[in-house]
Structures are given as C-alpha cells and as structure tokens.
Design a protein around this motif. Structure first.
Motif, mmCIF file in Angstrom:
data_model
loop_
_atom_site.group_PDB
_atom_site.id
_atom_site.type_symbol
_atom_site.label_atom_id
_atom_site.label_comp_id
_atom_site.label_asym_id
_atom_site.label_seq_id
_atom_site.Cartn_x
_atom_site.Cartn_y
_atom_site.Cartn_z
ATOM 1 N N GLN A 57 -50.120 24.275 -45.946
ATOM 2 C CA GLN A 57 -49.167 23.951 -44.890
ATOM 3 C C GLN A 57 -48.758 22.505 -45.042
ATOM 4 O O GLN A 57 -49.586 21.618 -45.158
ATOM 5 C CB GLN A 57 -49.797 24.186 -43.519
ATOM 6 C CG GLN A 57 -50.185 25.642 -43.295
ATOM 7 C CD GLN A 57 -50.860 25.801 -41.951
ATOM 8 O OE1 GLN A 57 -51.151 24.822 -41.285
ATOM 9 N NE2 GLN A 57 -51.116 27.053 -41.595
ATOM 10 N N SER A 58 -47.493 22.315 -44.963
ATOM 11 C CA SER A 58 -46.979 20.952 -45.091
ATOM 12 C C SER A 58 -46.828 20.337 -43.720
ATOM 13 O O SER A 58 -46.207 20.912 -42.837
ATOM 14 C CB SER A 58 -45.625 20.966 -45.822
ATOM 15 O OG SER A 58 -44.694 21.749 -45.108
ATOM 16 N N ALA A 59 -47.438 19.167 -43.525
ATOM 17 C CA ALA A 59 -47.334 18.480 -42.240
ATOM 18 C C ALA A 59 -45.951 17.871 -42.099
ATOM 19 O O ALA A 59 -45.343 17.426 -43.065
ATOM 20 C CB ALA A 59 -48.396 17.402 -42.131
ATOM 21 N N SER A 60 -45.449 17.863 -40.851
ATOM 22 C CA SER A 60 -44.114 17.329 -40.566
ATOM 23 C C SER A 60 -44.161 16.604 -39.239
ATOM 24 O O SER A 60 -44.995 16.892 -38.376
ATOM 25 C CB SER A 60 -43.085 18.462 -40.531
ATOM 26 O OG SER A 60 -41.819 17.951 -40.165
ATOM 27 N N SER A 61 -43.252 15.675 -39.042
ATOM 28 C CA SER A 61 -43.214 14.914 -37.789
ATOM 29 C C SER A 61 -42.240 15.495 -36.782
ATOM 30 O O SER A 61 -42.227 15.069 -35.635
ATOM 31 C CB SER A 61 -42.831 13.455 -38.081
ATOM 32 O OG SER A 61 -41.531 13.415 -38.671
ATOM 33 N N ALA A 62 -41.408 16.436 -37.174
ATOM 34 C CA ALA A 62 -40.413 17.032 -36.284
ATOM 35 C C ALA A 62 -40.456 18.541 -36.431
ATOM 36 O O ALA A 62 -40.730 19.065 -37.516
ATOM 37 C CB ALA A 62 -39.014 16.509 -36.602
ATOM 38 N N ALA A 63 -40.149 19.258 -35.309
ATOM 39 C CA ALA A 63 -40.166 20.716 -35.322
ATOM 40 C C ALA A 63 -38.938 21.253 -36.030
ATOM 41 O O ALA A 63 -37.863 20.641 -35.962
ATOM 42 C CB ALA A 63 -40.213 21.247 -33.895
ATOM 43 N N PRO A 64 -39.065 22.374 -36.745
ATOM 44 C CA PRO A 64 -37.883 23.013 -37.344
ATOM 45 C C PRO A 64 -36.881 23.422 -36.261
ATOM 46 O O PRO A 64 -37.213 23.554 -35.075
ATOM 47 C CB PRO A 64 -38.471 24.234 -38.054
ATOM 48 C CG PRO A 64 -39.910 23.933 -38.230
ATOM 49 C CD PRO A 64 -40.306 23.084 -37.059
ATOM 50 N N ARG A 65 -35.661 23.682 -36.675
ATOM 51 C CA ARG A 65 -34.597 24.029 -35.733
ATOM 52 C C ARG A 65 -34.908 25.365 -35.044
ATOM 53 O O ARG A 65 -35.196 26.357 -35.711
ATOM 54 C CB ARG A 65 -33.259 24.111 -36.475
ATOM 55 C CG ARG A 65 -32.057 24.323 -35.548
ATOM 56 C CD ARG A 65 -30.785 24.364 -36.375
ATOM 57 N NE ARG A 65 -29.618 24.482 -35.534
ATOM 58 C CZ ARG A 65 -28.985 23.483 -34.957
ATOM 59 N NH1 ARG A 65 -29.449 22.252 -35.165
ATOM 60 N NH2 ARG A 65 -27.933 23.682 -34.192
ATOM 61 N N GLY A 66 -34.858 25.368 -33.682
ATOM 62 C CA GLY A 66 -35.069 26.592 -32.929
ATOM 63 C C GLY A 66 -36.512 26.913 -32.624
ATOM 64 O O GLY A 66 -36.792 27.940 -31.991
ATOM 65 N N VAL A 67 -37.485 26.050 -33.040
ATOM 66 C CA VAL A 67 -38.906 26.295 -32.791
ATOM 67 C C VAL A 67 -39.374 25.366 -31.682
ATOM 68 O O VAL A 67 -39.241 24.145 -31.807
ATOM 69 C CB VAL A 67 -39.743 26.074 -34.070
ATOM 70 C CG1 VAL A 67 -41.225 26.293 -33.773
ATOM 71 C CG2 VAL A 67 -39.273 26.997 -35.181
#
Length: 481
Positions: free
Chosen positions: A191-201
C-alpha cells in the motif's frame, strides 16, 4: 153639483185630517218607543262602559304586575350577565398570566440550554486542545526514543564490527533493520501512503481500530454525513494504516488520515471523542425536548384561544338574543299600553259625550261605524246606509205633500219648492238603476261629504220622483232633489 163637490171635498179633507191625526199619533208612539229604547240602550251602554272600565283597570293592574316582574327578571339577568363577564375577564387574565409564565419559563430554559451548550463547547475545545498537546508530546517522546534506540543499535553494530575477526559473517538483525514480524501479520508494504484522499473517497481523521476490525473517527467529504460527524465503519479488510485507503467488508472505501495510531494516545483520543459524542447527543436531546415542550405549549395556547373565542362568540350571541327578546317584549308592552290608553281615552270620551248629549253620542258612534264600513267597501259597490244617519228609523210614511185633486202643474210647482225634511239627506242629479237602487250626489249627511257619489240599496217605499222622500229596504230615507 157645486154643493155635492164641496161636500165631497170637505169629506175628503176630513178623512185626510183624520189620517194625518192617526199618523201623528203613530209617530208619537214610535217616538216614545224609540226614546224608551234609547234610554234602555244608554243604560246598557253605561253598564258596559263601567264593566269595560273595571276590566281595563284590572288589565292595567295585571300589566303593571307583569311589567314589574319583567323588570325584576331583566335586573336579575343583567346582574347574571355582569357576573359572567367578570368571570370571563378573570379567566382571560388567568390565561394571560399562564401564557406569560410559560413563555418566561421557555425563554429561561432556552437561555439555560444555550449557556450549557456554550459551556460544553468550551469544555470540549479545552479537552481537544489538551488531547492534541498530549498526542504531540507523546509523538515527540516516541520520536526521541526511536532516535536513541537507533543510535544505540548503530553503536552496538559498530562495536560488533570492530570486535569481529576479519572475514567473519555478522548478523545485523535487531540493529536498525526494524522489528521482527510474524509470518501471519498482514503486510502493508504494497500500500502506498498518501497525504490526500483520492477523488470521491471520504476521509476519516482521528481514527482508531476496534477489536472487531471496525474504524471509529471523524468523517469529512461524505455525501451521507456532515463534515465533523463521528462515525464507526463496519470491519475492514486488511490492516488500518494512515495515509491509505481501506475497504470494509460491505464494500465501502475510506481514506485514513495520518499515521497508524498508538495505544495510549489513541485510547485517550477515543475516550474524549466518545465523551464529546455523548455531550452532542445530550445537547441534541435537550434541544429536541425543549422544542417538543414549546410545541405542546403552543398547541395548548391555540386550543385555549380557540375555546375562549368560541365562548366569547357564544356569550355575544346569547346577549344579542336576550337583548332582541327584551326589545321585542318592551315594544310589545309599549304598543299594548298605547292601545289600552287609546281605548280608555275613547271610552272616556264616549262616556263624556253620552252624558252631555246621549243622542249626539249615539249618532257619533254610528258615524264612526259608517266611516269604517265605507272605508272597507269595494269601489262601486252598493252600501246600505240603514242605521248610519241616512234618515230616521221611522218606518211610517210621510204625509202626502198635496191633495189628490192637485193638478200635475201644481204638483211640479210644489215639488220644486219642497225641501228635505229635517235630518233626511238629499240626493241630487240622481238616477234609478236597474236593480231598483238610486245613485246620485248626497248632501246633508253626517257620514258623507257633500257632493260625494253614493248608491243606495233597493228602494222599498215611496214614489221615485223629484221632491219625494223614499225609503230603502234597509230602512234608510232620502229626499230626491
């Protein structure tokens, strides 16, 4: 021959004088009988007037009693109405007092609820700030501990390398390569960590994972919840790692904000969040209860106002009905009193006139009756004037105006000079109708105006010619001029 004619004429004159004397005696007897009848009638009229006066006096006394009873009833009714109005005013004042007290109580409850909400918000803000400071302090402490451990492991590794013989294999496990993980632990390296949620999640912040695998936190970016609402998901598939998107067993997807929570800070955060949720729920319940109380009070006020309006309208209708009935009774009593007063005045006037001139009073009563008959008669109809002053009631014929031996020329001369007997009306410009009645203009009658057109009933006695007195079947007499 002359002596015979003179004797015959003398004999005829004697017979005429004899007949005239018999007629005069009959008229005298008739006059005496009429005077006796009039006297008897006057006595009966006086008795009737006395009886009528006594009856009127009795009726007036009863009317006074009735008026006094009605006045007492009206006075009692007015007192009852004043009492009802006073009671109604008292009830209205009590209702206004209750409404004002209820309004004041609701305002106090509202102000108290608002103050409690502000106080609770301030407490929540203070706890949230305290929690954030504790989390930040714990994170700094954990970071410092990790740095010290890394430094210690590096030193240990360096010492081990320095002490080891040349060409010896050295195990670096435990010297900074991370903790040992069991084979069944879920891997999150993919799983790749991200600082922002994907669109629509939707994003869940300040989250924690329960033992059943569900996630509890504060949601944002969701179409089903408001930003900042506390939520708890269904159990997720895999591990909960901050900065990644997780999928629940029901198929919903959420982005977990931040890093993986620790034990104690997460537990404190969860407890604070649960307390905040309870306070929010308590405030919402209190607000709902206050709204329900306000609605109930409003409904009660509306029902009370409707009942009050209905009672006021009913009382108004009753007052109007009573006032109308009282006015009608008053008008009826006034009309009755007026009629009785007029009847009493008429009876007194009649009695006075009778005492002054009995014959004139009787004639005046007949005149009034005749006027009433004429007023009620249809236009052009034949009116019987018998008994209304249209001649005397004497049925005896009048003496012949001239001897039988008079010539027609002499009769015309005598007729032209003749005048109506005293008290007998005159008909001029008269004509004989087919039914035996006579129509013409009357004069000398107390019941009709001079010159008024009248039609008599059928002529029963007398010669229908100028200068003659005729008598109708009803007994009225007229002089044909």
């Amino acid at each position: 021959q002359a002596a015979a004619e003179a004797a015959a004429q003398k004999k005829q004159l004697a017979e005429e004088r004899k007949q005239a004397a018999a007629e005069a005696a009959a008229q005298k007897r008739q006059a005496v009988a009429e005077a006796a009848a009039q006297k008897k009638q006057l006595e009966e009229d006086r008795k009737q007037a006395a009886a009528d006066g006594a009856a009127q006096k009795k009726q007036l006394e009863e009317d006074r009693k009735q008026a006094a009873a009605e006045a007492a009833a009206k006075k009692q009714q007015l007192a009852e109405e004043r009492k009802q109005m006073a009671e109604q005013k008292r009830q209205e004042a009590e209702q206004r007092r209750i409404e004002i007290a209820e309004k004041k109580r609701l305002e106090q409850e509202k102000r108290a609820a608002e103050a409690e909400a502000r106080k609770q918000a301030a407490v929540d803000a203070a706890e949230q700030k305290k929690k954030e400071l504790e989390e930040k302090k714990n994170a700094q402490q954990e970071k410092a501990t990790n740095v010290r451990q890394t430094q210690q492991k590096k030193q240990q590794a360096q010492e081990a390398v320095n002490k080891a013989s040349r060409g010896v294999t050295i195990s670096l496990f435990g010297f900074g390569g991370g903790k040992s993980e069991s084979s069944d632990a879920p891997s999150v390296s993919a799983q790749s960590a991200s600082s922002a949620a994907p669109r629509g999640v939707p994003t869940i912040a300040r989250w924690k994972q329960a033992r059943d695998g569900s996630i509890t936190g504060v949601i944002s970016g969701s179409g089903a919840f408001s930003d900042g609402d506390p939520v708890t998901t269904s159990p997720i598939k895999g591990s909960a790692v901050g900065g990644t998107v997780v999928t629940t067993k029901s198929g919903s997807r959420y982005f977990l904000e931040g890093g993986k929570p620790g034990g104690a800070p997460a537990k404190a955060s969860n407890n604070a969040q649960a307390a905040a949720n309870k306070r929010v729920e308590a405030a919402a319940a209190a607000k709902k209860l206050a709204a329900e109380k306000a609605e109930n009070a409003k409904q009660q006020r509306e029902a009370a106002l409707a009942a009050k309006k209905l009672a006021t309208e009913k009382a108004k209708q009753e007052r109007e009905a009573k006032a109308a009935a009282a006015a009608a009774a008053k008008a009826e009593a006034a009309e009755k009193a007026r009629q009785e007063k007029e009847a009493k005045a008429a009876a007194a006037a009649a009695a006075k006139a009778e005492r002054a001139d009995p014959q004139k009073a009787k004639q005046g009563a007949k005149q009034q009756e005749a006027k009433k008959v004429v007023a009620q008669a249809k236009r052009g109809s034949t009116i019987s004037l018998f008994g209304f002053g249209g001649g005397g009631d004497d049925p005896s014929p009048q003496p012949a105006p001239a001897p039988a031996q008079s010539t027609p020329k002499k009769q015309q001369k005598q007729a032209s000079k003749a005048s109506a007997p005293n008290g007998v009306p005159t008909l001029s410009n008269w004509r004989l109708n087919g039914d035996g009645s006579v129509s013409g203009r009357i004069s000398g009658s107390p019941n009709f105006k001079n010159g008024e057109q009248v039609t008599t009933s059928q002529i029963a006695q007398g010669r229908i010619e100028a200068g003659a007195v005729v008598k109708t079947g009803s007994g009225s007499r007229y002089f044909l001029g």
